[in-house]
Design a protein around this motif. Structure first.
Motif, PDB file in Angstrom:
ATOM      1  N   ARG A   1       0.776  -1.156  -0.090  1.00 33.71           N
ATOM      2  CA  ARG A   1      -0.038   0.073  -0.128  1.00 33.71           C
ATOM      3  C   ARG A   1       0.582   1.367   0.125  1.00 33.71           C
ATOM      4  N   ILE A   2       0.106   2.107  -0.721  1.00 33.48           N
ATOM      5  CA  ILE A   2       1.092   3.593  -0.578  1.00 33.48           C
ATOM      6  C   ILE A   2       0.066   4.635   0.328  1.00 33.48           C
ATOM      7  N   ILE A   3       0.723   5.209   1.320  1.00 39.20           N
ATOM      8  CA  ILE A   3      -0.055   6.201   2.469  1.00 39.20           C
ATOM      9  C   ILE A   3      -0.063   7.847   1.012  1.00 39.20           C
ATOM     10  N   ALA A   4      -0.777   8.167   0.758  1.00 34.89           N
ATOM     11  CA  ALA A   4      -0.014   9.530  -0.471  1.00 34.89           C
ATOM     12  C   ALA A   4      -1.161  10.253   0.643  1.00 34.89           C
ATOM     13  N   VAL A   5      -0.253  11.812   1.436  1.00 32.29           N
ATOM     14  CA  VAL A   5      -0.841  12.682   2.393  1.00 32.29           C
ATOM     15  C   VAL A   5      -0.594  13.785   1.724  1.00 32.29           C
ATOM     16  N   GLU A   6      -1.675  14.591   1.350  1.00 31.02           N
ATOM     17  CA  GLU A   6      -1.749  16.358   1.460  1.00 31.02           C
ATOM     18  C   GLU A   6      -2.445  16.783   1.841  1.00 31.02           C
ATOM     19  N   VAL A   7      -2.104  18.209   2.030  1.00 30.56           N
ATOM     20  CA  VAL A   7      -2.691  19.151   2.903  1.00 30.56           C
ATOM     21  C   VAL A   7      -3.779  19.980   2.121  1.00 30.56           C
ATOM     22  N   SER A   8      -3.372  20.376   0.846  1.00 29.91           N
ATOM     23  CA  SER A   8      -4.309  21.217  -0.205  1.00 29.91           C
ATOM     24  C   SER A   8      -5.450  20.720  -0.259  1.00 29.91           C
ATOM     25  N   PRO A   9      -6.647  20.804  -0.373  1.00 27.96           N
ATOM     26  CA  PRO A   9      -7.892  20.207  -0.357  1.00 27.96           C
ATOM     27  C   PRO A   9      -8.399  20.106  -2.256  1.00 27.96           C
ATOM     28  N   ILE A  10      -7.291  20.721  -2.684  1.00 29.49           N
ATOM     29  CA  ILE A  10      -8.054  20.655  -3.899  1.00 29.49           C
ATOM     30  C   ILE A  10      -7.057  19.935  -5.328  1.00 29.49           C
ATOM     31  N   ALA A  11      -5.398  19.594  -4.711  1.00 29.04           N
ATOM     32  CA  ALA A  11      -4.286  18.778  -4.693  1.00 29.04           C
ATOM     33  C   ALA A  11      -4.817  17.292  -4.132  1.00 29.04           C
ATOM     34  N   PHE A  12      -5.801  17.907  -2.732  1.00 30.35           N
ATOM     35  CA  PHE A  12      -6.382  15.928  -2.478  1.00 30.35           C
ATOM     36  C   PHE A  12      -7.665  15.802  -4.254  1.00 30.35           C
ATOM     37  N   LYS A  13      -8.194  16.463  -3.155  1.00 31.14           N
ATOM     38  CA  LYS A  13      -9.625  16.215  -5.129  1.00 31.14           C
ATOM     39  C   LYS A  13      -8.764  15.248  -5.914  1.00 31.14           C
ATOM     40  N   TYR A  14      -7.561  16.433  -6.747  1.00 32.17           N
ATOM     41  CA  TYR A  14      -7.123  15.538  -8.071  1.00 32.17           C
ATOM     42  C   TYR A  14      -6.784  14.635  -7.470  1.00 32.17           C
ATOM     43  N   LEU A  15      -5.823  14.454  -6.277  1.00 30.74           N
ATOM     44  CA  LEU A  15      -5.378  13.210  -5.888  1.00 30.74           C
ATOM     45  C   LEU A  15      -6.452  12.095  -6.450  1.00 30.74           C
ATOM     46  N   ILE A  16      -7.899  12.172  -5.268  1.00 29.56           N
ATOM     47  CA  ILE A  16      -9.357  11.373  -5.283  1.00 29.56           C
ATOM     48  C   ILE A  16      -9.364  10.937  -6.965  1.00 29.56           C
ATOM     49  N   GLU A  17      -9.363  11.818  -7.848  1.00 29.59           N
ATOM     50  CA  GLU A  17      -9.693  11.324  -9.004  1.00 29.59           C
ATOM     51  C   GLU A  17      -8.894  10.719 -10.396  1.00 29.59           C
ATOM     52  N   ASN A  18      -7.535  10.388 -10.018  1.00 26.86           N
ATOM     53  CA  ASN A  18      -6.083  10.513 -10.599  1.00 26.86           C
ATOM     54  C   ASN A  18      -6.139   8.570  -9.912  1.00 26.86           C
ATOM     55  N   ILE A  19      -6.524   8.757  -8.349  1.00 28.47           N
ATOM     56  CA  ILE A  19      -6.814   7.052  -7.873  1.00 28.47           C
ATOM     57  C   ILE A  19      -7.623   6.367  -8.983  1.00 28.47           C
ATOM     58  N   VAL A  20      -8.874   6.949  -9.174  1.00 34.61           N
ATOM     59  CA  VAL A  20     -10.202   6.448  -9.820  1.00 34.61           C
ATOM     60  C   VAL A  20      -9.592   6.330 -11.213  1.00 34.61           C
ATOM     61  N   MET A  21      -9.002   7.207 -11.522  1.00 33.49           N
ATOM     62  CA  MET A  21      -9.042   7.712 -13.017  1.00 33.49           C
ATOM     63  C   MET A  21      -8.513   6.364 -13.166  1.00 33.49           C
ATOM     64  N   ASN A  22      -6.881   5.615 -12.524  1.00 36.66           N
ATOM     65  CA  ASN A  22      -5.555   5.391 -13.046  1.00 36.66           C
ATOM     66  C   ASN A  22      -6.038   3.735 -11.884  1.00 36.66           C
ATOM     67  N   LYS A  23      -7.354   3.447 -11.436  1.00 37.47           N
ATOM     68  CA  LYS A  23      -8.046   2.224 -11.306  1.00 37.47           C
ATOM     69  C   LYS A  23      -6.564   1.859  -9.739  1.00 37.47           C
ATOM     70  N   ALA A  24      -6.879   2.646  -9.229  1.00 38.81           N
ATOM     71  CA  ALA A  24      -5.419   2.592  -7.910  1.00 38.81           C
ATOM     72  C   ALA A  24      -6.068   2.767  -6.998  1.00 38.81           C
ATOM     73  N   ILE A  25      -7.442   2.561  -6.425  1.00 39.65           N
ATOM     74  CA  ILE A  25      -8.418   1.914  -5.154  1.00 39.65           C
ATOM     75  C   ILE A  25      -7.808   1.213  -5.271  1.00 39.65           C
ATOM     76  N   GLY A  26      -7.738   1.142  -3.925  1.00 36.62           N
ATOM     77  CA  GLY A  26      -7.328  -0.160  -2.809  1.00 36.62           C
ATOM     78  C   GLY A  26      -5.354  -0.442  -2.550  1.00 36.62           C
ATOM     79  N   LYS A  27      -5.258   0.035  -3.523  1.00 45.08           N
ATOM     80  CA  LYS A  27      -3.578   0.177  -3.675  1.00 45.08           C
ATOM     81  C   LYS A  27      -2.668   1.579  -3.044  1.00 45.08           C
ATOM     82  N   VAL A  28      -4.061   2.720  -3.481  1.00 43.96           N
ATOM     83  CA  VAL A  28      -3.395   3.799  -2.907  1.00 43.96           C
ATOM     84  C   VAL A  28      -4.378   4.509  -1.971  1.00 43.96           C
TER      85      VAL A  28
END
Ligand SMILES: C[S@@+](CC[C@H](N)C(=O)[O-])C[C@H]1O[C@@H](n2cnc3c(N)ncnc32)[C@H](O)[C@@H]1O
Length: 288
Positions: free
Chosen positions: A158-185
């Motif tokens: 697993r990768i724990i990806a920590v981010e403080v900016s709410p906007i970057a975090f929103k993209y982080l979530i979208e990118n995890i979903v778009m790249n089928k990385a749910i469960g791993k990140v």
């Protein structure tokens, strides 16, 4: 992606800008996006201010996928490491999907940190990750390190990806979903100082891609490592005349504090930051 002032571009600019000023045009600029649509980001010195729209037009003529040209208007600022831009060409919608080593990153460079120039560095780190590793990715941004790791080592724990900016975090979530990385990140919104304690003692590797200030979080990184030790990738800004010794001293000191020995695995100049100042990285193995 990097654009450089190619022969084509030079030919166009030669007809629009006096010969005596051509050398002031920067030799390269960033292109963020993909074939479907991209943004060019360029630095234009004040001496050639009057030609800024011409330069933007020339870029768009040569790079057919570029629909917006932005000029850097400030150094990076705030904890979110963003900067101001001036729109030179195109529309105000500055959200793009950037392609890097086959994974996709949705982001708006006017609202979050992202540098396509770090692609090689991400790949370099990703290639070191071994099967089954548990990784703490501090300062995750929109997720490029996480996705690079998954690309080169899909069999991580697993990768724990920590981010403080709410906007970057929103993209982080979208990118995890778009790249089928749910469960791993696992994306975590918050300050590294406040949220990492849930993973103390659990990580094989900690990545610290915040040259401005990562050193303040070294104690937390050490606490994240497993009791037997692990690897820390530590980013720092250094002067050219002595690139690595301050960063290594910080690592040695924090290692000692937590009873670890240290072996430097690699030290690397990553990219220029300011005149005679570089972003550097030290990969350090902590062990007993
Ligand atoms: C230099 S950027 C790197 C982003 C990403 N790793 C990349 O390479 O594109 C640093 C990121 O760390 C975030 N950040 C800064 N301080 C933080 C903190 N104390 N806790 C969590 N995230 C932080 C910023 O919002 C920013 O997105």
């Amino acid at each position: 992606m990097w654009g450089c002032i190619s022969l084509n571009l030079k030919e166009i600019l030669k007809t629009w800008i006096p010969q005596s000023k051509l050398h002031l045009i920067p030799r390269s600029f960033d292109i963020i996006g993909s074939r479907e649509g991209a943004i060019a980001i360029i630095e234009i010195p004040p001496e050639i201010e009057e030609y800024k729209y011409r330069i933007a037009e020339a870029i768009v003529r040569v790079h057919k996928n570029v629909r917006t040209v932005l000029r850097k208007k400030s150094p990076r600022y705030s904890a979110y490491r963003i900067r101001s831009f001036e729109l030179l060409y195109g529309d105000r919608c500055t959200e793009v999907v950037h392609k890097e080593y086959g994974y996709l990153l949705k982001l708006d460079p006017t609202k979050v940190y992202f540098s396509p120039r770090d692609a090689y560095e991400r790949m370099r780190i990703a290639r070191q990750v071994r099967e089954g590793e548990f990784v703490m990715l501090m300062f995750a941004g929109v997720g490029p390190y996480a996705l690079a790791i998954l690309k080169f080592q899909p069999n991580i724990e697993r990768i724990i990806a920590v981010e403080v900016s709410p906007i970057a975090f929103k993209y982080l979530i979208e990118n995890i979903v778009m790249n089928k990385a749910i469960g791993k990140v696992l994306a975590v919104l918050g300050d590294v100082k406040e949220v990492c304690n849930m993973w103390y003692g659990k990580c094989d590797r900690v990545i610290m891609p915040l040259p401005k200030g990562a050193y303040k979080y070294l104690d937390i990184a050490m606490l994240c490592l497993k009791p037997e030790g692990g690897i820390i990738h530590f980013y720092y800004w250094s002067r050219e005349e002595d690139l690595f010794s301050k960063a290594e001293k910080l690592l040695v000191e924090v290692g000692k504090k937590y009873g670890f020995e240290l072996k430097i695995l690699e030290r690397r100049k990553v990219s220029p930051y300011a005149p005679r100042t570089y972003k550097i990285v030290v990969d350090a193995l902590f062990f007993h």
